[in-house]
Motif scaffolding. Structure first.
Motif, PDB file in Angstrom:
ATOM      1  N   GLU A  81      10.711  10.921  11.410  1.00 53.10           N
ATOM      2  CA  GLU A  81      10.979   9.802  12.156  1.00 53.10           C
ATOM      3  C   GLU A  81       9.947   9.628  13.365  1.00 53.10           C
ATOM      4  OE1 GLU A  81      13.290   7.677  11.721  1.00 53.10           O
ATOM      5  OE2 GLU A  81      14.893   8.512  10.374  1.00 53.10           O
ATOM      6  N   LEU A  82       8.975   9.559  12.772  1.00 52.18           N
ATOM      7  CA  LEU A  82       7.587   9.162  13.839  1.00 52.18           C
ATOM      8  C   LEU A  82       7.352   7.667  13.546  1.00 52.18           C
ATOM      9  CD1 LEU A  82       5.603  12.418  13.351  1.00 52.18           C
ATOM     10  CD2 LEU A  82       7.653  11.976  14.856  1.00 52.18           C
ATOM     11  N   LEU A  83       7.590   6.854  14.510  1.00 56.45           N
ATOM     12  CA  LEU A  83       7.924   5.566  14.273  1.00 56.45           C
ATOM     13  C   LEU A  83       6.573   4.786  14.521  1.00 56.45           C
ATOM     14  CD1 LEU A  83      11.549   4.967  15.233  1.00 56.45           C
ATOM     15  CD2 LEU A  83      10.529   5.815  13.178  1.00 56.45           C
ATOM     16  N   GLY A  84       5.381   5.302  14.353  1.00 59.65           N
ATOM     17  CA  GLY A  84       4.142   4.477  14.399  1.00 59.65           C
ATOM     18  C   GLY A  84       3.685   3.910  13.113  1.00 59.65           C
ATOM     19  N   TYR A  85       2.427   3.128  13.134  1.00 60.79           N
ATOM     20  CA  TYR A  85       1.854   2.710  11.801  1.00 60.79           C
ATOM     21  C   TYR A  85       1.784   3.944  10.883  1.00 60.79           C
ATOM     22  CZ  TYR A  85      -0.784   0.072   8.800  1.00 60.79           C
ATOM     23  OH  TYR A  85      -1.337  -0.640   7.776  1.00 60.79           O
ATOM     24  N   CYS A  86       1.097   4.711  11.380  1.00 60.28           N
ATOM     25  CA  CYS A  86       0.865   5.942  10.667  1.00 60.28           C
ATOM     26  C   CYS A  86       1.402   7.326  11.552  1.00 60.28           C
ATOM     27  CB  CYS A  86      -0.747   6.322  10.667  1.00 60.28           C
ATOM     28  SG  CYS A  86      -1.054   7.865   9.920  1.00 60.28           S
ATOM     29  N   ALA A  87       2.258   7.994  10.826  1.00 60.08           N
ATOM     30  CA  ALA A  87       3.002   8.900  11.532  1.00 60.08           C
ATOM     31  C   ALA A  87       2.158  10.253  11.866  1.00 60.08           C
ATOM     32  CB  ALA A  87       3.983   9.569  10.420  1.00 60.08           C
ATOM     33  N   VAL A  88       1.248  10.797  11.065  1.00 60.09           N
ATOM     34  CA  VAL A  88       0.485  11.919  11.568  1.00 60.09           C
ATOM     35  C   VAL A  88      -0.964  11.601  11.056  1.00 60.09           C
ATOM     36  CG1 VAL A  88      -0.025  14.473  11.050  1.00 60.09           C
ATOM     37  CG2 VAL A  88       2.527  13.449  11.341  1.00 60.09           C
ATOM     38  N   LEU A 110       0.897   9.967   6.437  1.00 64.41           N
ATOM     39  CA  LEU A 110      -0.224  11.122   6.615  1.00 64.41           C
ATOM     40  C   LEU A 110      -1.522  10.020   6.293  1.00 64.41           C
ATOM     41  CD1 LEU A 110      -0.798  13.863   7.610  1.00 64.41           C
ATOM     42  CD2 LEU A 110      -0.898  14.325   5.343  1.00 64.41           C
ATOM     43  N   CYS A 111      -2.162  10.434   7.518  1.00 64.47           N
ATOM     44  CA  CYS A 111      -3.741   9.529   7.482  1.00 64.47           C
ATOM     45  C   CYS A 111      -4.674  10.421   7.805  1.00 64.47           C
ATOM     46  CB  CYS A 111      -3.409   8.306   8.292  1.00 64.47           C
ATOM     47  SG  CYS A 111      -2.170   7.120   8.346  1.00 64.47           S
ATOM     48  N   GLN A 112      -5.801  10.101   7.212  1.00 62.92           N
ATOM     49  CA  GLN A 112      -7.115  10.776   7.536  1.00 62.92           C
ATOM     50  C   GLN A 112      -7.870  10.130   8.756  1.00 62.92           C
ATOM     51  OE1 GLN A 112      -9.578  11.357   4.274  1.00 62.92           O
ATOM     52  NE2 GLN A 112     -11.364  11.525   5.360  1.00 62.92           N
ATOM     53  N   ASP A 129       0.885   7.597   0.402  1.00 64.30           N
ATOM     54  CA  ASP A 129       0.257   6.408  -0.053  1.00 64.30           C
ATOM     55  C   ASP A 129      -1.186   6.681  -0.138  1.00 64.30           C
ATOM     56  OD1 ASP A 129      -0.592   3.843  -0.125  1.00 64.30           O
ATOM     57  OD2 ASP A 129       0.111   3.061   1.729  1.00 64.30           O
ATOM     58  N   SER A 130      -1.413   6.810  -1.226  1.00 62.87           N
ATOM     59  CA  SER A 130      -2.741   7.128  -1.697  1.00 62.87           C
ATOM     60  C   SER A 130      -3.941   6.033  -1.573  1.00 62.87           C
ATOM     61  CB  SER A 130      -2.945   7.943  -3.084  1.00 62.87           C
ATOM     62  OG  SER A 130      -2.613   6.735  -3.847  1.00 62.87           O
ATOM     63  N   ASP A 131      -3.257   4.823  -1.644  1.00 58.05           N
ATOM     64  CA  ASP A 131      -4.223   3.437  -1.418  1.00 58.05           C
ATOM     65  C   ASP A 131      -4.749   3.418  -0.153  1.00 58.05           C
ATOM     66  OD1 ASP A 131      -3.854   2.566  -4.168  1.00 58.05           O
ATOM     67  OD2 ASP A 131      -2.235   1.469  -3.603  1.00 58.05           O
ATOM     68  N   PHE A 132      -3.820   4.051   0.838  1.00 57.27           N
ATOM     69  CA  PHE A 132      -4.324   3.603   2.091  1.00 57.27           C
ATOM     70  C   PHE A 132      -5.036   5.078   2.745  1.00 57.27           C
ATOM     71  CE2 PHE A 132      -3.269   4.571   6.784  1.00 57.27           C
ATOM     72  CZ  PHE A 132      -4.058   3.322   7.513  1.00 57.27           C
ATOM     73  N   SER A 133      -4.494   6.138   2.338  1.00 58.33           N
ATOM     74  CA  SER A 133      -4.493   7.309   3.337  1.00 58.33           C
ATOM     75  C   SER A 133      -5.826   8.027   2.561  1.00 58.33           C
ATOM     76  CB  SER A 133      -3.573   8.433   3.031  1.00 58.33           C
ATOM     77  OG  SER A 133      -2.440   7.691   3.897  1.00 58.33           O
ATOM     78  N   PHE A 134      -5.743   9.063   1.481  1.00 58.65           N
ATOM     79  CA  PHE A 134      -6.651  10.015   1.090  1.00 58.65           C
ATOM     80  C   PHE A 134      -6.157  10.501  -0.283  1.00 58.65           C
ATOM     81  CE2 PHE A 134      -4.404  11.860   4.547  1.00 58.65           C
ATOM     82  CZ  PHE A 134      -4.120  12.727   4.048  1.00 58.65           C
TER      83      PHE A 134
END
Length: 194
Positions: A81-88, A110-112, A129-134
């Protein structure tokens, strides 16, 4: 310990954070709750903690930032429940991110970071979400961790239904206290009894 948030910034030395809980707070400013940001040689270990219900502030991109050039071990934690556009966001090639559970980001789980990414293995990343992240390797899994009762802050795993049971790094040094393979999340691994 129950903590509202913390910042580790540039410098040297060491940090051990274990068996702590951060929850029910709004992340600072527009950049998120910085758990680790290291640009010098330092030893960091963040293990067996709960981070949940950390709400976004205005214009916040990520909720949790983990960045290091070397020697940052982040393992067996729950980020829920980390409520930002990208959690981690994991950035820098010094972050070793293993045996964690990351769930329920509002946008991306999860984002790079722009500085690249270290080792991200043996995690449960819900709604990846592999399209956005990595691209992540096959040791990471996607799905419902089947916590027993997160509404009552019980983030232990349901042994009959959770795909996170025995899904962590298979090396014996990561085993649970009972000697079985590492369970993902805050109650897995050698320090999982708390």
């Amino acid at each position: 310990n129950h903590i509202a948030g913390f910042v580790v910034s540039t410098g040297s030395g060491s940090l051990l954070l274990r068996h702590s809980v951060a929850h029910d707070n709004a992340a600072y400013g527009g950049n998120g709750l910085v758990l680790v940001y290291i640009d010098r040689e330092v030893n960091v270990e963040i293990s067996n903690n709960l981070f949940y219900d950390i709400r976004e502030s205005e214009n916040m991109f990520y909720t949790i930032e983990l960045m290091a050039t070397e020697n940052a071990w982040v393992y067996n934690n729950v980020f829920d429940e980390l409520l930002g556009y990208c959690a981690v966001m994991v950035g820098g090639d010094g972050v070793n991110f293993q045996n964690n559970i990351v769930t329920k980001g509002v946008g991306h789980t999860l984002c790079q970071g722009a500085e690249g990414m270290g080792e991200v293995t043996y995690n449960l990343i819900d709604d990846y979400d592999s399209d956005f992240s990595f691209e992540i390797d096959a040791t990471n899994i996607d799905g419902d961790p089947a916590f027993n009762d997160p509404g009552a802050v019980d983030y232990t795993l349901d042994p009959g239904f959770s795909i996170a049971v025995d899904a962590g790094n298979p090396l014996s040094g990561y085993n649970d206290p009972d000697g079985t393979r590492n369970d993902l999340g805050a109650y897995g691994g050698p320090y999982g009894s708390w």
